[in-house]
Design a protein around this motif. Structure first.
Motif, PDB file in Angstrom:
ATOM      1  N   ASP B  55       0.811  -1.228   0.000  1.00 34.12           N
ATOM      2  CA  ASP B  55       0.000   0.000   0.000  1.00 34.12           C
ATOM      3  C   ASP B  55       0.843   1.277   0.000  1.00 34.12           C
ATOM      4  N   VAL B  56       2.135   1.126  -0.308  1.00 32.41           N
ATOM      5  CA  VAL B  56       3.055   2.261  -0.172  1.00 32.41           C
ATOM      6  C   VAL B  56       2.682   3.430  -1.084  1.00 32.41           C
ATOM      7  N   ALA B  57       2.113   3.137  -2.278  1.00 31.11           N
ATOM      8  CA  ALA B  57       1.841   4.218  -3.241  1.00 31.11           C
ATOM      9  C   ALA B  57       0.850   5.241  -2.704  1.00 31.11           C
ATOM     10  N   SER B  58      -0.011   4.803  -1.803  1.00 29.16           N
ATOM     11  CA  SER B  58      -1.009   5.737  -1.263  1.00 29.16           C
ATOM     12  C   SER B  58      -0.375   6.778  -0.333  1.00 29.16           C
ATOM     13  N   TYR B  59       0.902   6.587  -0.013  1.00 32.88           N
ATOM     14  CA  TYR B  59       1.610   7.558   0.831  1.00 32.88           C
ATOM     15  C   TYR B  59       2.468   8.538   0.029  1.00 32.88           C
ATOM     16  N   ALA B  60       2.325   8.541  -1.279  1.00 35.11           N
ATOM     17  CA  ALA B  60       3.185   9.377  -2.130  1.00 35.11           C
ATOM     18  C   ALA B  60       3.199  10.839  -1.688  1.00 35.11           C
ATOM     19  N   ASP B  61       2.057  11.365  -1.270  1.00 40.08           N
ATOM     20  CA  ASP B  61       1.991  12.784  -0.898  1.00 40.08           C
ATOM     21  C   ASP B  61       2.147  13.021   0.601  1.00 40.08           C
ATOM     22  N   LYS B  62       2.343  11.950   1.343  1.00 39.58           N
ATOM     23  CA  LYS B  62       2.400  12.083   2.807  1.00 39.58           C
ATOM     24  C   LYS B  62       3.810  11.940   3.351  1.00 39.58           C
ATOM     25  N   ILE B  63       4.770  11.685   2.458  1.00 39.85           N
ATOM     26  CA  ILE B  63       6.140  11.418   2.891  1.00 39.85           C
ATOM     27  C   ILE B  63       7.106  12.256   2.064  1.00 39.85           C
ATOM     28  N   ASP B  64       7.998  12.969   2.743  1.00 38.49           N
ATOM     29  CA  ASP B  64       9.000  13.770   2.033  1.00 38.49           C
ATOM     30  C   ASP B  64      10.216  12.933   1.648  1.00 38.49           C
ATOM     31  N   VAL B  65      10.634  12.036   2.531  1.00 36.51           N
ATOM     32  CA  VAL B  65      11.774  11.160   2.229  1.00 36.51           C
ATOM     33  C   VAL B  65      11.492   9.770   2.788  1.00 36.51           C
ATOM     34  N   MET B  66      11.683   8.768   1.939  1.00 39.22           N
ATOM     35  CA  MET B  66      11.562   7.378   2.370  1.00 39.22           C
ATOM     36  C   MET B  66      12.975   6.844   2.644  1.00 39.22           C
ATOM     37  N   ILE B  67      13.194   6.351   3.854  1.00 41.59           N
ATOM     38  CA  ILE B  67      14.500   5.782   4.193  1.00 41.59           C
ATOM     39  C   ILE B  67      14.401   4.262   4.080  1.00 41.59           C
ATOM     40  N   LEU B  68      15.209   3.732   3.164  1.00 39.24           N
ATOM     41  CA  LEU B  68      15.145   2.309   2.839  1.00 39.24           C
ATOM     42  C   LEU B  68      16.107   1.558   3.748  1.00 39.24           C
ATOM     43  N   CYS B  69      15.554   0.671   4.580  1.00 37.62           N
ATOM     44  CA  CYS B  69      16.351   0.026   5.626  1.00 37.62           C
ATOM     45  C   CYS B  69      16.578  -1.451   5.362  1.00 37.62           C
ATOM     46  N   GLY B  70      16.482  -1.870   4.104  1.00 40.15           N
ATOM     47  CA  GLY B  70      16.742  -3.262   3.759  1.00 40.15           C
ATOM     48  C   GLY B  70      18.232  -3.530   3.592  1.00 40.15           C
ATOM     49  N   GLY B  71      18.542  -4.759   3.191  1.00 46.35           N
ATOM     50  CA  GLY B  71      19.937  -5.190   3.049  1.00 46.35           C
ATOM     51  C   GLY B  71      20.471  -4.947   1.650  1.00 46.35           C
ATOM     52  N   SER B  72      21.809  -4.874   1.558  1.00 47.57           N
ATOM     53  CA  SER B  72      22.455  -4.572   0.283  1.00 47.57           C
ATOM     54  C   SER B  72      22.488  -5.768  -0.657  1.00 47.57           C
ATOM     55  N   ALA B  73      22.397  -6.975  -0.117  1.00 40.48           N
ATOM     56  CA  ALA B  73      22.553  -8.159  -0.969  1.00 40.48           C
ATOM     57  C   ALA B  73      21.367  -8.323  -1.905  1.00 40.48           C
ATOM     58  N   THR B  74      20.150  -8.300  -1.363  1.00 43.37           N
ATOM     59  CA  THR B  74      18.998  -8.587  -2.221  1.00 43.37           C
ATOM     60  C   THR B  74      17.936  -7.485  -2.212  1.00 43.37           C
ATOM     61  N   ASP B  75      17.794  -6.735  -1.108  1.00 44.76           N
ATOM     62  CA  ASP B  75      16.710  -5.741  -1.035  1.00 44.76           C
ATOM     63  C   ASP B  75      16.990  -4.483  -1.865  1.00 44.76           C
ATOM     64  N   LEU B  76      18.077  -3.800  -1.530  1.00 38.84           N
ATOM     65  CA  LEU B  76      18.291  -2.456  -2.077  1.00 38.84           C
ATOM     66  C   LEU B  76      18.511  -2.420  -3.590  1.00 38.84           C
ATOM     67  N   PRO B  77      19.201  -3.415  -4.189  1.00 41.08           N
ATOM     68  CA  PRO B  77      19.400  -3.322  -5.648  1.00 41.08           C
ATOM     69  C   PRO B  77      18.094  -3.195  -6.419  1.00 41.08           C
ATOM     70  N   THR B  78      17.004  -3.754  -5.905  1.00 39.12           N
ATOM     71  CA  THR B  78      15.719  -3.568  -6.582  1.00 39.12           C
ATOM     72  C   THR B  78      14.876  -2.468  -5.933  1.00 39.12           C
ATOM     73  N   GLN B  79      14.934  -2.373  -4.591  1.00 39.15           N
ATOM     74  CA  GLN B  79      14.058  -1.416  -3.897  1.00 39.15           C
ATOM     75  C   GLN B  79      14.399   0.043  -4.221  1.00 39.15           C
ATOM     76  N   THR B  80      15.682   0.391  -4.208  1.00 37.72           N
ATOM     77  CA  THR B  80      16.018   1.809  -4.355  1.00 37.72           C
ATOM     78  C   THR B  80      15.588   2.350  -5.719  1.00 37.72           C
ATOM     79  N   PRO B  81      15.908   1.660  -6.834  1.00 36.92           N
ATOM     80  CA  PRO B  81      15.399   2.169  -8.120  1.00 36.92           C
ATOM     81  C   PRO B  81      13.868   2.164  -8.175  1.00 36.92           C
ATOM     82  N   GLU B  82      13.230   1.186  -7.556  1.00 38.58           N
ATOM     83  CA  GLU B  82      11.769   1.077  -7.598  1.00 38.58           C
ATOM     84  C   GLU B  82      11.108   2.236  -6.841  1.00 38.58           C
ATOM     85  N   TYR B  83      11.546   2.470  -5.600  1.00 39.02           N
ATOM     86  CA  TYR B  83      10.863   3.489  -4.785  1.00 39.02           C
ATOM     87  C   TYR B  83      11.285   4.909  -5.148  1.00 39.02           C
TER      88      TYR B  83
END
Lengths: 328, 328
Positions: B55-83
């Motif tokens: 449901d993250v997309a519904s917060y597009a206007d409610k958040i100024d910065v999203m801090i991505l707290c996943g791991g570098s091995a598998t989470d961030l390589p896809t999450q950072t470009p996506e979000y």
């Protein structure tokens, strides 16, 4: 495309800038400007013109950044606003209490001229300031500590030389090791002036001077020595010249801060410098910031800046790609 | 106007970000996003919604910065470009060799969306990288040294836990004091892997396991331990939990360089961190950079940035006037 540097003022700092420019592959020394008779100056670098300061305007198109190497007491308060009308400039203005006023004067000149001026570069103000800012931004709950030395304080050496019976002198400011260790331990000590630094003096007496009177005059001197544990050693002029001819300095910036839901975790950030030559290290900082402001001015930026306003990548001759691949 | 922060991923790092946001007067925590069942998460902060990541997309206007707290091995390589398509984002991507590729992927997303993304914040990469860059720009002629520890290496602890007969383990990376001193002295030593760090292991054996075989398996493990002097201590699970439950870390970045007409003066720049909690300190760095990118995005900036690209003043909640008057 090299960045063309001018040096205004050819003392210890100016000579340091000359060496730093020669060590930088992307820079060249365009000219040195002096109030003295140009023919009296012998540069380290061959083929670079020495020019009387009254002819500086004719170099407006030949210099990308003018590095102002005068003193903070009387030179820079007038020189930096003046030369920012014609050049991008960098200075090492270090009278902390007068920085806001200096900033305001320089900003007005630089903005009107479409130039960039960077003031108060060096190590304190300069690299120490940067470390205070970064550490405070990262650890908002915490305490700052700055220690200086071991190093030569020119102001304190001058103060000793003004004492009757003193022929020459050199004063070292020394951080107290137990105070450093106390900060490093995370105990967040409250430290008095006397608990942070000692003062170590090497003094050459004039013939027939009263050593006891000189020592007392030094140790009781208000502002300079009376708040410190001071040691006075009497030596010969030969010993002073032989053993205390350099200008070493350095120091330590700490921030001790806490994190966690209840501040239960402590973190210590420590930045330290150990410098064989205070003026040469300062010069290298000035030259790195000269590179930055030459770039910023090409991007259309103008006005007065400090080290706080410059993105780190602007200081490096390397591209963003190379920096990310090799230093990140 | 507070900066509204979202946290994506609620492990050690996410909880650290929550504490850091609560310590910052100019920020508020808007929501925490998780792949788990939101009702299974208990935040430290009352009144903040926990939201399923779908449901993250519904917060597009409610958040100024999203801090991505996943791991570098598998989470961030896809999450950072996506979000970065929806939010300004900050991550702590720390696989040094893959930073250029990650930068390129994130930059494309962020530019297309008009968002700012800051990757690889933390302490290494992060504050250590900054210190390498500054020190190299100031002392172009010199050598770099980075030491890590004393601190817990999660990767090495995991490697020990994969050894047959091991029930639990904790590994500390320890810098060798004599190597630090050698660098501090300005002697510019050449140091092998073995001469820089030792590895100290606390191991809980499974019942009936062969201690000698386990110790040999650890000490001879290629890449992880065979190039180091390694000490293995066998302790009980109770001792491990009691004495080695924290995640301390830290380290040292040095540059030793020379200046002068003939390189006759040596300077040592040293930056060190001593951290009780690696994830909480990293979190505080992420939050300071979140402040910076929220401001940059308001100024119209977009694309991927690193710590090299951010002027220090953007990290601080204080105005330029106050920073110059108090920290310069």
């Amino acid at each position: 495309m090299t960045t063309r540097i001018g040096i205004l003022g050819y003392g210890n700092l100016g000579r340091g800038v000359e060496c730093a420019v020669n060590d930088a592959e992307d820079m060249e020394l365009a000219a040195v400007f002096t109030r003295r008779d140009p023919s009296s100056l012998q540069l380290l670098t061959k083929g670079v013109p020495v020019v009387n300061i009254k002819d500086v305007a004719s170099y407006a198109d030949k210099i990308d950044v003018m590095i102002l190497c005068g003193g903070s007491a009387t030179d820079l308060p007038t020189q930096t606003p003046e030369y920012a009308k014609t050049f991008n400039v960098v200075d090492s203005f270090d009278t902390h209490a007068k920085i806001p006023e200096h900033f305001s004067n320089v900003d007005a000149s630089a903005k009107a001229a479409g130039k960039v001026a960077l003031i108060s570069a060096g190590w304190d103000p300069g690299m120490f300031s940067l470390n205070r800012l970064y550490a405070n931004a990262i650890l908002p709950k915490g305490n700052d500590y700055t220690f200086w030395g071991k190093g030569v304080s020119q102001g304190h050496s001058d103060a000793i030389r003004r004492v009757k019976g003193v022929k020459d002198a050199r004063q070292y400011t020394c951080p107290i090791e137990s105070a450093l260790e106390s900060v490093r331990s995370g105990s967040n000590p409250e430290l008095s002036t006397r608990q942070k630094h000692t003062r170590l003096c090497y003094v050459v007496l004039e013939e027939g001077a009263d050593a006891v009177a000189v020592e007392t005059a030094i140790k009781t001197m208000p502002n300079y020595f009376s708040d410190y544990d001071t040691t006075v050693n009497f030596i010969s002029q030969e010993e002073l010249n032989r053993d205390h001819g350099g200008l070493p300095h350095g120091g330590f910036v700490f921030r001790a801060g806490t994190t966690g839901a209840n501040g239960e975790n402590t973190h210590i950030i420590e930045y330290s410098l150990k410098l064989d030559s205070n003026p040469e290290f300062t010069a290298n900082v000035l030259v790195a910031y000269a590179r930055a402001i030459a770039r910023l001015n090409k991007e259309g930026v103008s006005g007065c800046k400090t080290v706080f306003d410059i993105a780190p990548a602007y200081l490096s001759p390397l591209s963003g790609d190379v920096l990310r691949a090799t230093m990140l």
